[in-house]
Design an enzyme around this catalytic site. Sequence first.
Site, PDB file in Angstrom:
ATOM      1  N   LEU A  48      -4.237  32.410 -18.966  1.00  0.00           N
ATOM      2  CA  LEU A  48      -3.135  31.686 -19.593  1.00  0.00           C
ATOM      3  C   LEU A  48      -3.068  32.088 -21.061  1.00  0.00           C
ATOM      4  CD1 LEU A  48      -3.888  28.171 -18.056  1.00  0.00           C
ATOM      5  CD2 LEU A  48      -2.145  29.802 -17.288  1.00  0.00           C
ATOM      6  N   SER A  49      -1.993  31.727 -21.722  1.00  0.00           N
ATOM      7  CA  SER A  49      -1.871  32.144 -23.121  1.00  0.00           C
ATOM      8  C   SER A  49      -3.010  31.576 -23.960  1.00  0.00           C
ATOM      9  CB  SER A  49      -0.512  31.747 -23.698  1.00  0.00           C
ATOM     10  OG  SER A  49      -0.282  30.368 -23.567  1.00  0.00           O
ATOM     11  N   GLU A  50      -3.486  30.362 -23.637  1.00  0.00           N
ATOM     12  CA  GLU A  50      -4.641  29.820 -24.349  1.00  0.00           C
ATOM     13  C   GLU A  50      -5.468  28.916 -23.457  1.00  0.00           C
ATOM     14  OE1 GLU A  50      -3.384  31.277 -28.260  1.00  0.00           O
ATOM     15  OE2 GLU A  50      -2.178  30.111 -26.877  1.00  0.00           O
ATOM     16  N   THR A  51      -6.748  28.926 -23.722  1.00  0.00           N
ATOM     17  CA  THR A  51      -7.682  27.939 -23.192  1.00  0.00           C
ATOM     18  C   THR A  51      -8.293  27.213 -24.380  1.00  0.00           C
ATOM     19  OG1 THR A  51      -8.214  29.218 -21.196  1.00  0.00           O
ATOM     20  CG2 THR A  51      -9.827  27.580 -21.914  1.00  0.00           C
ATOM     21  N   HIS A  78       0.273  24.421 -28.649  1.00  0.00           N
ATOM     22  CA  HIS A  78       0.500  23.908 -27.290  1.00  0.00           C
ATOM     23  C   HIS A  78      -0.814  23.553 -26.590  1.00  0.00           C
ATOM     24  CE1 HIS A  78      -0.581  27.796 -25.400  1.00  0.00           C
ATOM     25  NE2 HIS A  78      -0.551  27.152 -24.263  1.00  0.00           N
TER      26      HIS A  78
END
Length: 273
Positions: A48-51, A78
């Site tokens: 994903l774009s961030e964890t 986000h």
Amino acid sequence: MKLDLFQVDAFTNRLFAGNAAAVVPLPVTMADWLPDALMLQIAQENNLSETAFVKRLGAGHYQIRWFSPLCEIDFCGHATLAAAYVLLQREPVASLRFSTLKVGDLSVVQGQDGWLDMNFPARLATVQAEVPAALLQALNHQPVAVLRSEQAWFVVYDDATQVATLQPDMTLLKTLWPFDVVATAPGQGFAAGQYDFVSRYFWPANGGDEDPVTGSIHAGLAPYWAARLDKTELLAYQASSRGGVLRCALQGERVQVSGQARLYLQGQIDLPA
């Protein structure tokens, strides 16, 4: 070792929209962080774009770190929203405080309408003496203004349609590292005209080609458009394929960025002992 894992769609009130983030609350019995290399591997596995990894420091107080599949990120809106959504379900408190490595403390409170209000430091964009040729060459629409914050180059357009139809050359944008690129325009004429401004965010050097919704960059976009539009409260839309809605409000040298969130999945990571 088993770790709880949550995946949340942020800046949306429905599934399969907004920006998906993974949240990994570390066990309270864990005294220190996981190794950085392991957190990066988990972020890569999540894809994903961030964890966001969060470690509890006290009642309503957490330290937070963010990893894209490529590297650790200085500041992510986000995934902070996603983490707050998860933690408020587990520990209902009046407010949350996130301590970070690079941007100080961030606070989050839940509004009466269910939106989560995040308080960020303003990160102003300014005109630069020189604009990289690669930036202008990468854009199929030429902007009317170019600025830069500590996070990204801002390319400003007069027409939201130009932002929506932008097809940048990602190979050229990647050469702008460590800076990302945000394209933005006034919201007039976009959708039903309800948005004050729209944007899209590209970060091929730090995470992926296009980020679906980027809370952190609104700490710079909101002050810019507040000055342009002579308003202190703004409604923003990030015009990616998934789309996301953000409420922004200037509060002195801080910016309130608000959004909604939906839980997509909950599970566990099963790590070797």
